[in-house]
Enzyme design. Sequence first.
Site, short mmCIF file in Angstrom:
data_model
loop_
_atom_site.label_atom_id
_atom_site.label_comp_id
_atom_site.label_asym_id
_atom_site.label_seq_id
_atom_site.Cartn_x
_atom_site.Cartn_y
_atom_site.Cartn_z
NE ARG A 1 -16.16 -2.39 -73.25
CZ ARG A 1 -15.22 -3.33 -73.49
NH1 ARG A 1 -15.39 -4.55 -73.45
NH2 ARG A 1 -14.23 -2.78 -73.90
CG ASN B 1 -13.48 1.44 -74.92
OD1 ASN B 1 -13.04 1.79 -73.92
ND2 ASN B 1 -13.37 0.25 -75.53
#
Length: 608
Positions: free
Chosen positions: A29, A102
Amino acid sequence: MCGIVGIVQQRETKIGKTIIEALTKLEYRGYDSVGIASISDGKVMITKDEGKISEVAEKIDIDSIQGKIAIGHTRWATHGPPTKENAHPHTDCNGEISVIHNGIIENFQELKEELLKQGHVLQSETDTEVIPHMIEQLVKKENQSLQEAIITTVRRLEGTFAICVVSSLEPDRIYCAKRDSPLVIGINSDRMFCASDIPAFLEHTRKVVLLHDDEFVTISSNGYEIIDFNSMKKIVRKPYTVSWKPEMAQKGGFPHFMLKEIHEQPNSLADYIRIDQPSLIKIAEKIHNAEKVFLLAAGTAHYSTLTGENLIRKYSKKPATSIISSEYEAISGLVDENTVILPVSQSGETMDTIMAIKHARELDATVLSVVNVIGSTITRYSDEVLYLYAGPEIGVAATKTYTAQTLSMWDIGLEVGKISGELDKSEYDSARELYRNIPTVIRQTIVRNESRANHISSWFAKKSSSFFLGRGLNLQTAKEGALKMKEIAYIHSEAYPAGESKHGPIALVEEDYPVVFVAPKDHTNKRMIGSIMEMKARGATAIVVIEEGDKDIEELGKWKFEIPKGYSETLSTIPFAIPLQQLSYYTAMRRGCAIDTPKNLSKTLTVL
Ligand code: M6R
């Protein structure tokens, strides 16, 4: 696009090690910097630095990070370069409130100015840092409880977020909230987890709770409590057990996840074929009944939708159009209640695709999605979902999910053809037989081309530019091959329709210039010979991907990749993609590239 993880344990342990292990599973990620906030003796301790997880883990003393509670972050930089200062966690002025995030806070400039006027001192260039300071302001100046302050804060945030907060003010819990960025909870008997994705805790538990947008969660050693942070209503959601096994998130003896995932394709495709999904027929019926059909996707997933577009047209005569998600605006004016939107996504979290879906839903379009990650955001915005069942894909390069996506497109195309009556029974039955044979063809293709790819890569690795040419359906394969070469081996690669290359790109060709020709033995075969001749006449070195025994094309290539017989013309995009995955993998190896974590990329792009 940033990975976050949090752990709450019954007992105090060397929790840094567990966090680092969990973050490693989320490294796909983002891998620009790493940071951990742990609670020890009631105080928040921050450890962070720039670099990949393995690099940071070498620099810091992981064993010294002890405690019952910790949160960790692996970053894909958006606001501010990948420095130690910009690494998460970020804290308030006193280092009492620590946040990982995030997503993107779109109104952070305005919030930051407000905080600066109030006397807060911010240390980083990130959007995230406003969050701990806003919480601090509400706790210290407005006497809100920590929970109230976090909720007041997230209600003011515009953009996307999944956040985890730990604080010395309440050192026995993690608070989390989310909107449009993924967050899941994992539960085992002596530990609770929260994370961006299930592989982070898969070796500890398969019991999972998916969180929805605008939810706030308290995680303590007593369990979890979810509330809707707008209505403040309590939400009861029981865990479910995922079928994924822990070894699926490990390399299993392969040097890289990418190679492991290439080799998993016979099984992942067999799983897709084996699992009967009632949604397939519903999707096919809805496509058949729709006036307009738009397939939406990004990157590799977009290339798979080119098969979908072609096959829906071919088998049912229904016009279907494939659109890159970020270019959705081009068709947004055509979307209405008689429109089907068919998003295709591995992660189910790609923001370009989500935004297009949201808009289409507002116009009452029907959303039928094809997704790998169960319960991901796109699935929640969909009227029907067809799952890929490819298992977790950790390498940033899509491989096994690409072939599963392409197979699913073929599956849908075939069913729409059947329902529309355009595809007769015998055609349908023989197509289905070839479909069931695909895992075997892929197994043979992998074995047959592995050492060839390794061998050719020693020459390819020295090149700085290349072409990938295809015709018809396999223009898609050429595009996917070029993308893999770019993203993994960092060699500029351009895909073109073979017949179009003479209209400009051929000017770049010089002595020993690499041109990969995707040339199945179908109706495009003869014309491909002409394209190869044109390129060779200008000095190009041809690498041909052919069906076994195709002597006419074989003799034109300096090197060949061979696909065994047993695939149909429309299914060729699946086996013909395999050697191109292998070629990019081995070329990247020879160039010393970070194969599973290529520079500047993230597997899940949750920004626009
Ligand atoms: O998760 P998604 O399938 O929606 O992701 C779409 C693209 O970001 C993805 O396919 C990307 O192009 C890959 N890095 C390709 O290998």
